[in-house]
Design a protein around this motif. Structure first.
Motif, mmCIF file in Angstrom:
data_model
loop_
_atom_site.group_PDB
_atom_site.id
_atom_site.type_symbol
_atom_site.label_atom_id
_atom_site.label_comp_id
_atom_site.label_asym_id
_atom_site.label_seq_id
_atom_site.Cartn_x
_atom_site.Cartn_y
_atom_site.Cartn_z
ATOM 1 N N GLU A 185 -3.559 -14.556 -3.483
ATOM 2 C CA GLU A 185 -3.679 -13.388 -4.345
ATOM 3 C C GLU A 185 -2.416 -12.530 -4.266
ATOM 4 O O GLU A 185 -1.888 -12.284 -3.178
ATOM 5 N N PHE A 186 -1.931 -12.095 -5.437
ATOM 6 C CA PHE A 186 -0.710 -11.298 -5.516
ATOM 7 C C PHE A 186 -1.013 -10.006 -6.277
ATOM 8 O O PHE A 186 -1.963 -9.934 -7.055
ATOM 9 N N ALA A 187 -0.191 -8.986 -6.039
ATOM 10 C CA ALA A 187 -0.324 -7.703 -6.730
ATOM 11 C C ALA A 187 1.015 -7.343 -7.362
ATOM 12 O O ALA A 187 2.074 -7.637 -6.796
ATOM 13 N N VAL A 188 0.951 -6.729 -8.559
ATOM 14 C CA VAL A 188 2.172 -6.331 -9.263
ATOM 15 C C VAL A 188 2.008 -4.900 -9.753
ATOM 16 O O VAL A 188 0.946 -4.534 -10.277
ATOM 17 N N ALA A 189 3.047 -4.087 -9.575
ATOM 18 C CA ALA A 189 3.079 -2.732 -10.124
ATOM 19 C C ALA A 189 4.152 -2.675 -11.208
ATOM 20 O O ALA A 189 5.260 -3.190 -11.015
ATOM 21 N N PHE A 190 3.795 -2.045 -12.352
ATOM 22 C CA PHE A 190 4.720 -1.926 -13.477
ATOM 23 C C PHE A 190 4.983 -0.442 -13.751
ATOM 24 O O PHE A 190 4.302 0.169 -14.566
ATOM 25 N N PRO A 191 5.946 0.181 -13.063
ATOM 26 C CA PRO A 191 6.229 1.606 -13.298
ATOM 27 C C PRO A 191 6.748 1.835 -14.718
ATOM 28 O O PRO A 191 7.517 1.036 -15.261
ATOM 29 N N GLY A 192 6.291 2.953 -15.318
ATOM 30 C CA GLY A 192 6.768 3.326 -16.644
ATOM 31 C C GLY A 192 6.361 2.358 -17.738
ATOM 32 O O GLY A 192 7.004 2.298 -18.787
ATOM 33 N N CYS A 193 5.300 1.600 -17.513
ATOM 34 C CA CYS A 193 4.906 0.534 -18.435
ATOM 35 C C CYS A 193 3.507 0.827 -18.983
ATOM 36 O O CYS A 193 2.559 0.999 -18.210
ATOM 37 N N GLY B 33 -4.314 8.673 -14.740
ATOM 38 C CA GLY B 33 -3.734 9.988 -14.514
ATOM 39 C C GLY B 33 -4.434 10.803 -13.459
ATOM 40 O O GLY B 33 -3.962 11.885 -13.095
ATOM 41 N N ASP B 34 -5.542 10.274 -12.925
ATOM 42 C CA ASP B 34 -6.309 11.067 -11.965
ATOM 43 C C ASP B 34 -6.767 10.259 -10.763
ATOM 44 O O ASP B 34 -6.867 10.785 -9.658
ATOM 45 N N GLU B 35 -7.025 8.961 -10.917
ATOM 46 C CA GLU B 35 -7.625 8.145 -9.863
ATOM 47 C C GLU B 35 -6.654 7.889 -8.706
ATOM 48 O O GLU B 35 -5.432 8.016 -8.841
ATOM 49 N N THR B 36 -7.230 7.525 -7.562
ATOM 50 C CA THR B 36 -6.430 7.199 -6.378
ATOM 51 C C THR B 36 -5.898 5.778 -6.487
ATOM 52 O O THR B 36 -6.302 5.007 -7.365
ATOM 53 N N ALA B 37 -5.019 5.431 -5.535
ATOM 54 C CA ALA B 37 -4.462 4.080 -5.513
ATOM 55 C C ALA B 37 -5.570 3.048 -5.307
ATOM 56 O O ALA B 37 -5.583 1.990 -5.955
ATOM 57 N N ASP C 157 0.832 -1.210 0.000
ATOM 58 C CA ASP C 157 0.000 0.000 0.000
ATOM 59 C C ASP C 157 0.864 1.258 0.000
ATOM 60 O O ASP C 157 0.583 2.223 -0.719
ATOM 61 N N ARG C 158 1.923 1.251 0.804
ATOM 62 C CA ARG C 158 2.796 2.425 0.856
ATOM 63 C C ARG C 158 3.562 2.594 -0.451
ATOM 64 O O ARG C 158 3.715 3.713 -0.961
ATOM 65 N N ALA C 159 4.057 1.470 -0.995
ATOM 66 C CA ALA C 159 4.845 1.541 -2.230
ATOM 67 C C ALA C 159 3.985 2.013 -3.404
ATOM 68 O O ALA C 159 4.453 2.780 -4.255
ATOM 69 N N LEU C 160 2.711 1.569 -3.463
ATOM 70 C CA LEU C 160 1.849 1.984 -4.562
ATOM 71 C C LEU C 160 1.585 3.486 -4.509
ATOM 72 O O LEU C 160 1.565 4.158 -5.553
ATOM 73 N N GLU C 161 1.400 4.035 -3.308
ATOM 74 C CA GLU C 161 1.217 5.493 -3.189
ATOM 75 C C GLU C 161 2.459 6.226 -3.704
ATOM 76 O O GLU C 161 2.346 7.261 -4.389
ATOM 77 N N ARG C 162 3.646 5.706 -3.381
ATOM 78 C CA ARG C 162 4.879 6.343 -3.866
ATOM 79 C C ARG C 162 4.978 6.260 -5.385
ATOM 80 O O ARG C 162 5.378 7.229 -6.047
ATOM 81 N N GLU C 163 4.614 5.107 -5.962
ATOM 82 C CA GLU C 163 4.689 4.961 -7.412
ATOM 83 C C GLU C 163 3.691 5.881 -8.123
ATOM 84 O O GLU C 163 3.989 6.433 -9.189
ATOM 85 N N LEU C 164 2.510 6.041 -7.534
ATOM 86 C CA LEU C 164 1.533 6.962 -8.122
ATOM 87 C C LEU C 164 2.062 8.397 -8.093
ATOM 88 O O LEU C 164 1.916 9.140 -9.078
ATOM 89 N N ALA C 165 2.677 8.771 -6.975
ATOM 90 C CA ALA C 165 3.230 10.129 -6.881
ATOM 91 C C ALA C 165 4.327 10.336 -7.917
ATOM 92 O O ALA C 165 4.416 11.394 -8.549
ATOM 93 N N GLN D 279 5.038 12.248 -15.226
ATOM 94 C CA GLN D 279 4.138 12.069 -16.366
ATOM 95 C C GLN D 279 4.425 10.758 -17.101
ATOM 96 O O GLN D 279 4.524 10.705 -18.322
ATOM 97 N N GLU D 280 4.559 9.684 -16.322
ATOM 98 C CA GLU D 280 4.830 8.364 -16.884
ATOM 99 C C GLU D 280 3.659 7.430 -16.608
ATOM 100 O O GLU D 280 2.908 7.620 -15.646
ATOM 101 N N PRO D 281 3.497 6.396 -17.458
ATOM 102 C CA PRO D 281 2.410 5.435 -17.218
ATOM 103 C C PRO D 281 2.711 4.541 -16.022
ATOM 104 O O PRO D 281 3.868 4.372 -15.635
ATOM 105 N N LEU D 282 1.675 3.969 -15.448
ATOM 106 C CA LEU D 282 1.807 3.014 -14.347
ATOM 107 C C LEU D 282 0.685 1.993 -14.487
ATOM 108 O O LEU D 282 -0.489 2.352 -14.529
ATOM 109 N N ALA D 283 1.055 0.732 -14.566
ATOM 110 C CA ALA D 283 0.068 -0.344 -14.662
ATOM 111 C C ALA D 283 0.113 -1.180 -13.389
ATOM 112 O O ALA D 283 1.167 -1.342 -12.770
ATOM 113 N N VAL D 284 -1.050 -1.702 -13.015
ATOM 114 C CA VAL D 284 -1.173 -2.544 -11.823
ATOM 115 C C VAL D 284 -1.959 -3.792 -12.191
ATOM 116 O O VAL D 284 -2.969 -3.715 -12.910
#
Length: 594
Positions: free
Chosen positions: A526-534, A565-569, A459-467, A473-478
């Motif tokens: 259940e697992f979660a993955v974040a793909f910064p810049g993807c 580009g606008d929604e919360t984590a 949860d903390r890491a996803l907030e940092r990646e969103l910021a 101005q890069e994409p982020l996929a989850v």
């Protein structure tokens, strides 16, 4: 059969009845909010209130939504699929309306989750007005129990007394060293006010003031919030001085005060003996203060070396500790010389090995003429006289302090011997404390089974990646991934085999991901993955590669969403989770893009 703890159920029923009475009578809204908040904080538990017509009136916890739709106002037959388990559950509701309480295990056909369930009649002024049902996730309970047991093993290995308390000051944790220090067993201590157990009666007002000033300042960063010397009381009434260090941190969602204490009777006695030498006391106090402020293992080791050089009037110092291989001593910190990483085998003829093995200091006045030490090594450092002092905790050697002089010293003075011995005792406490903080910090953010980051860290890491995505101005996929039919696999092969699959899946998926990607165990299978810049196409390709790498003949389903580009984590993760649900409904073993 495993069921919800009786006291917790009594609490659920009592508070729930109060909430219903308030809602029906339209009384004090502040009390209603307070009861709602209490119910919402019950760990891993969903509480449902049904009317006589078996329609849901109120719901608290994870079960408030089913397939994304609120359950309040719906009849139970509209919520649950047709099955034997559902029929048994409805039967328990009808039994509650007839005045009967039941406790049983219930497996949800929607989530493959097994719950400890309890149903009971809900009464208002003696009349049955509905049903209260409580469901606790048994998988989460088992995982939390395992983590608590692992923490207790680590705590019981400590030589420092460990005591934890809740906000009310009641004991929640107690290790073996605490039993030895205070005389109370864990069974006697847990649940009782800590002040009654370990604080002398004349000091309790001051202790209460200290506690009240501490709790409002919760930082959650795992750093010490209190450092103090106070008097402690043994079960037999004996009062003794102790050093107390307290930090406020969350464990499994609960805010707890963690206290580390050690008996400083010997230090106090030594301080009284040294009062004639004010400069020595000042030097020792400064050294101890440096150690007390060291919350990281590396900081503590460096502080030890700086302090020993100052106290002994030496030119160099080094801290040597057992190598993880168990074959010798390795230098982990130094001052005045650059020797970090130096290794000496336990089979070598060396002063440090002799001091470590014999648990006694060893001194050589003239390195060039002493063949029982490493002449070339210390001669190369320009040291002529060297003193090795073991760092002991009880009778166990934790390491060796090396103290060196570039000019000849006939022998360490009684003053230096005394101060170095005291500093060695403080060094043992500092090393163990700092290492424990490192381990607790890792445990707080790591899933014990898979070694991945846990949900809290995710949860903390996803907030940092969103910021970062917003800033750059890069994409982020989850993506959310879930092993298909995992409960059935557990039922066929056993929980140990299921745990092995989870570990192997985590390992296989990490090998596929990029270094910048983040993989977390979100809960259960259940697992979660974040793909910064993807972007979405690249992320979908990576998710499909993850699914193909799933081990043990298992398949997995995935839901993928790209940040708009606008929604919360929470909103982003919710879209990925909904897509995962669609993948399950569409037949599993596939990726669905939100």
């Amino acid at each position: 059969m495993t069921v919800v703890d009786a006291l917790e159920i009594a609490l659920v029923a009592a508070v729930t009845a109060a909430v219903v009475a308030i809602l029906l009578a339209g009384r004090n809204r502040r009390r209603e909010r307070r009861h709602r908040e209490l119910l919402a904080q019950l760990p891993n538990t969903t509480v449902v209130l049904l009317g006589p017509d078996l329609r849901v009136r109120l719901a608290f916890g994870a079960g408030e939504l089913v397939e994304g739709v609120p359950i309040v106002g719906r009849h139970v037959t509209e919520i649950l699929p047709d099955s034997v388990a559902t029929a048994n559950l409805i039967d328990s509701y009808r039994a509650a309306l007839a005045g009967e309480e039941r406790a049983f295990e219930y497996t949800s056909q929607l989530s493959d989750t097994t719950y400890a369930a309890r149903t009971a009649p809900l009464r208002d002024r003696g009349e049955i007005v509905g049903v209260v049902a409580a469901f606790e996730d048994l998988g989460v309970r088992r995982e939390l129990s395992q983590r608590a047991a692992q923490r207790q093993v680590i705590l019981d290995l400590m030589n420092e007394a460990y005591v934890s308390t809740d906000a009310a000051g009641n004991v929640t944790g107690w290790n073996r060293a605490a039993k030895e220090m205070f005389g109370w067993t864990a069974e006697e201590a847990v649940g009782r006010p800590v002040a009654e157990l370990i604080v002398p009666e004349e000091d309790r007002d001051g202790f209460s003031t200290m506690v009240s000033r501490t709790w409002p300042g919760v930082s959650g960063e795992g750093r010490f919030d209190i450092r103090a010397e106070r008097n402690g009381r043994h079960k037999d009434g004996r009062v003794f001085p102790l050093e107390l260090a307290v930090t406020i941190a969350e464990i499994d969602g609960e805010t707890v005060a963690h206290g580390l204490m050690h008996d400083i009777t010997d230090r106090k006695r030594a301080e009284r003996e040294l009062q004639e030498n004010v400069s020595d006391l000042a030097a020792l106090a400064e050294a101890v203060g440096d150690l007390a402020r060291s919350n990281l293992a590396s900081e503590a080791r460096a502080a030890i070396c700086r302090a020993v050089v100052k106290i002994a009037g030496a030119d160099a110092a080094g801290l040597m500790e057992p190598d993880p291989s168990g074959t010798g001593l390795r230098t982990t910190a130094s001052e005045g010389v650059e020797i970090v990483g130096d290794f000496v085998s336990f089979t070598a003829t060396a002063g440090a090995v002799r001091a470590f093995g014999n648990r006694e200091p060893y001194f050589t006045a003239d390195v060039p003429s002493d063949r029982t030490v490493r002449q070339a090594f210390y001669g190369g450092l320009g040291l002529v006289s060297v003193y090795w002092v073991p760092i002991l905790q009880s009778s166990d050697a934790l390491g060796v302090m090396m103290i060196g002089w570039r000019l000849p010293v006939a022998a360490p003075s009684p003053r230096v011997e005394r101060l170095v011995r005291l500093l060695a005792a403080e060094a043992a406490v500092a090393i163990e404390r700092a290492a424990l903080l490192d381990r607790l910090e890792r445990m707080a953010h790591t899933d014990d089974l898979t070694g991945l980051v846990n949900r809290r860290a995710w949860d903390r890491a996803l907030e940092r990646e969103l910021a970062r995505a917003r800033r750059e101005q890069e994409p982020l996929a989850v993506a959310m991934l879930d092993l298909d039919r995992f409960k059935s696999y557990n039922d066929r092969h056993g929980h140990q085999a299921g745990d092995r699959v989870l570990r192997e899946a985590a390992s296989a998926w990490r090998a596929v991901l990029r270094e910048s990607d983040l993989l977390a165990r979100y809960g259960g299978e259940e697992f979660a993955v974040a793909f910064p810049g993807c972007d979405l196409d690249r992320a979908e390709d990576l998710v499909d590669r993850l699914r193909r790498a799933t081990p043990a003949g298992q398949s997995c389903s995935a839901g993928l969403a790209c940040w708009d580009g606008d929604e919360t984590a929470d909103q982003l993760l919710g879209r990925a989770d909904s897509a995962l649900y669609d993948a399950k409904q569409a037949g599993r073993d596939r990726t669905v893009v939100a």
